[in-house]
Design a protein around this motif. Structure first.
Motif, short mmCIF file in Angstrom:
data_model
loop_
_atom_site.label_atom_id
_atom_site.label_comp_id
_atom_site.label_asym_id
_atom_site.label_seq_id
_atom_site.Cartn_x
_atom_site.Cartn_y
_atom_site.Cartn_z
N ASN A 56 48.98 27.38 48.67
CA ASN A 56 48.59 28.45 47.66
C ASN A 56 47.80 28.09 46.54
OD1 ASN A 56 49.88 30.45 49.28
ND2 ASN A 56 51.88 29.80 48.64
N ASP A 57 47.60 26.87 46.20
CA ASP A 57 46.71 26.43 44.94
C ASP A 57 45.47 26.00 45.38
OD1 ASP A 57 49.34 26.60 43.86
OD2 ASP A 57 50.05 24.41 44.44
N PHE A 58 44.69 25.57 44.35
CA PHE A 58 43.27 25.36 44.38
C PHE A 58 42.95 24.04 43.73
CE2 PHE A 58 42.45 29.92 45.90
CZ PHE A 58 41.57 29.67 46.60
N LEU A 59 42.17 23.44 44.45
CA LEU A 59 41.67 22.01 43.88
C LEU A 59 40.40 22.31 43.39
CD1 LEU A 59 41.98 18.77 43.26
CD2 LEU A 59 41.05 18.60 45.42
N ILE A 60 39.97 22.13 42.05
CA ILE A 60 38.71 22.20 41.62
C ILE A 60 38.18 20.82 41.45
CG2 ILE A 60 37.30 22.90 39.68
CD1 ILE A 60 39.60 24.94 39.10
N GLN A 61 36.91 20.54 41.95
CA GLN A 61 36.49 19.22 41.73
C GLN A 61 34.97 19.24 41.53
OE1 GLN A 61 37.57 18.56 46.26
NE2 GLN A 61 37.62 16.24 45.36
N SER A 77 48.99 27.97 41.49
CA SER A 77 49.17 29.49 41.69
C SER A 77 49.87 30.32 40.64
CB SER A 77 49.45 30.04 43.31
OG SER A 77 50.63 29.56 43.54
N ASP A 78 50.68 29.69 40.07
CA ASP A 78 51.54 30.34 38.91
C ASP A 78 50.67 30.44 37.64
OD1 ASP A 78 51.53 27.53 38.23
OD2 ASP A 78 54.01 27.62 37.85
N VAL A 79 49.77 29.66 37.56
CA VAL A 79 48.61 29.62 36.47
C VAL A 79 47.81 30.63 36.68
CG1 VAL A 79 47.17 28.63 34.99
CG2 VAL A 79 49.17 27.43 35.69
N LEU A 97 38.05 34.04 38.09
CA LEU A 97 39.00 35.41 38.32
C LEU A 97 40.24 34.85 39.18
CD1 LEU A 97 36.19 37.50 39.98
CD2 LEU A 97 37.19 37.77 37.67
N CYS A 98 41.26 35.68 38.39
CA CYS A 98 42.83 35.66 38.93
C CYS A 98 43.46 36.73 39.21
CB CYS A 98 43.55 34.69 38.06
SG CYS A 98 42.66 33.16 37.25
N ARG A 99 44.34 36.86 40.05
CA ARG A 99 45.27 37.99 40.31
C ARG A 99 46.49 37.63 39.69
NH1 ARG A 99 45.14 40.73 46.22
NH2 ARG A 99 42.99 41.08 45.09
N GLU A 100 47.04 38.60 38.99
CA GLU A 100 48.42 38.39 38.27
C GLU A 100 49.40 39.67 38.72
OE1 GLU A 100 48.83 38.33 34.25
OE2 GLU A 100 47.25 39.43 33.62
N THR A 101 50.41 39.51 38.65
CA THR A 101 51.45 40.74 38.93
C THR A 101 52.16 40.80 37.68
OG1 THR A 101 51.71 39.94 41.54
CG2 THR A 101 53.52 41.11 40.37
N ILE A 102 52.28 41.89 37.20
CA ILE A 102 53.03 42.62 36.09
C ILE A 102 54.39 42.87 36.70
CG2 ILE A 102 53.27 43.98 34.23
CD1 ILE A 102 51.04 41.82 34.14
N ALA A 103 55.38 42.35 36.74
CA ALA A 103 56.58 42.69 37.29
C ALA A 103 57.18 44.00 36.80
CB ALA A 103 57.56 41.49 37.14
N SER A 104 57.90 44.69 37.49
CA SER A 104 58.38 46.18 37.14
C SER A 104 59.10 46.03 35.79
CB SER A 104 59.54 46.44 38.16
OG SER A 104 59.99 47.86 37.94
N GLU A 105 59.92 45.03 35.36
CA GLU A 105 60.60 44.98 34.20
C GLU A 105 59.72 44.74 32.96
OE1 GLU A 105 61.45 41.13 36.33
OE2 GLU A 105 61.52 43.10 37.06
N VAL A 116 46.91 43.15 39.17
CA VAL A 116 45.80 43.35 38.28
C VAL A 116 44.99 41.91 38.23
CG1 VAL A 116 46.22 45.71 37.12
CG2 VAL A 116 47.01 43.42 36.14
N ASP A 117 43.87 41.98 37.82
CA ASP A 117 43.22 41.02 37.45
C ASP A 117 43.18 40.25 36.03
OD1 ASP A 117 41.71 40.07 40.08
OD2 ASP A 117 41.22 42.20 39.99
N LYS A 118 42.98 39.13 35.90
CA LYS A 118 42.71 38.39 34.54
C LYS A 118 41.59 37.43 34.88
CE LYS A 118 46.24 34.72 35.04
NZ LYS A 118 47.39 33.99 34.55
N ILE A 119 40.98 37.10 33.68
CA ILE A 119 40.06 35.80 33.64
C ILE A 119 40.79 34.72 32.78
CG2 ILE A 119 37.96 35.20 32.91
CD1 ILE A 119 37.15 38.27 33.21
N ILE A 120 40.47 33.70 33.36
CA ILE A 120 40.82 32.32 32.32
C ILE A 120 39.55 31.56 32.30
CG2 ILE A 120 43.39 32.41 32.96
CD1 ILE A 120 42.91 29.86 34.72
N GLU A 121 39.41 30.85 31.27
CA GLU A 121 38.36 29.86 31.05
C GLU A 121 38.96 28.31 30.90
OE1 GLU A 121 34.97 28.37 27.74
OE2 GLU A 121 35.88 30.40 28.01
N ILE A 122 38.52 27.40 31.89
CA ILE A 122 39.06 26.37 32.10
C ILE A 122 37.99 25.11 31.56
CG2 ILE A 122 39.65 24.29 33.71
CD1 ILE A 122 40.65 26.49 35.63
N GLU A 123 38.56 24.32 30.58
CA GLU A 123 37.72 23.25 29.85
C GLU A 123 38.07 21.91 30.78
OE1 GLU A 123 37.06 21.28 25.48
OE2 GLU A 123 39.09 22.17 26.12
#
Length: 215
Positions: A56-61, A77-79, A97-105, A116-123
């Motif tokens: 479920n994870d991704f290796l960036i090279q 995947s938890d990030v 581009l990442c998908r995230e789950t906003i839990a019910s609580e 929904v989606d979110k964006i992260i910038e990786i350095e």
């Protein structure tokens, strides 16, 4: 297809686990063998960013022309539940581009989970390490105009910078951003939503804290 430039096409070949440069006459000009490859991006200096799935994870090279690994980073995947397109910035950072789950609580708009989606910038830094230097969340930019006494209320017509949570009710795949691009002259990010049939332009000059605001 990841990129087309001056008659050369970069293909991410999932079947053969390879990124392939093909000329206009279908001649294979170069290729990189990359197990479990999903996407690749060619840099102006002929290095290659690749994104490969590991469970479920991704290796960036970052790989050089000869196939040597210059830098790698496991994006868990938890990030970021990575999906669809990424964008390599002029400074070498990576918009994901990442998908995230906003839990019910935590979801203030209704009872139930919201995807929904979110964006992260990786350095990329150091020896196979990375910093997340910027992020932007769709959840921070939602509004509802149905119930003035409920959280997240706002007049939809007076808040064009916000997304109406009641635009549709497919909350398992609410935004589904397919494409992302970057305008370096304006320092802006553009992206498109398959679910909502809309295009969004956001300001990349903000801090992560400023990006979480709704003004």
């Amino acid at each position: 297809i990841s990129e087309i430039s001056e008659g050369i096409v970069l293909l991410s070949d999932y079947q053969y686990d390879a990124a392939v440069l093909v000329g206009v006459d279908n001649e294979i000009m170069h290729q990189w063998e990359i197990p479990n490859l999903v996407k690749s991006y060619l840099n102006p200096d002929s290095t290659l960013y690749s994104f490969s799935r590991i469970n479920n994870d991704f290796l960036i090279q970052l790989i050089d022309w000869e196939g040597n690994d210059l830098w790698s980073y496991l994006l868990e995947s938890d990030v970021c539940r990575l999906h669809h397109e990424q964008e390599i910035l002029p400074n070498g950072n990576i918009l994901c581009l990442c998908r995230e789950t906003i839990a019910s609580e935590q979801n203030i708009f209704f009872e139930g989970d919201l995807d929904v989606d979110k964006i992260i910038e990786i350095e990329p830094i150091g020896n196979n390490e990375a910093n997340i230097v910027w992020e932007w969340h769709f959840y921070d930019h939602l509004v509802q105009g149905d119930d003035i006494d409920s959280p997240g209320y706002g007049d939809i017509s007076l808040n064009p910078q916000l997304l109406n949570i009641n635009a549709h009710n497919n909350y398992d795949d609410y935004t589904h951003i397919n494409c992302i691009d970057f305008n370096p002259e304006l320092n802006q990010i553009i992206m498109s939503s398959r679910s909502l049939n809309e295009i969004y332009i956001i300001d990349h000059s903000t801090t992560s804290e400023e990006a979480s605001g709704s003004l």
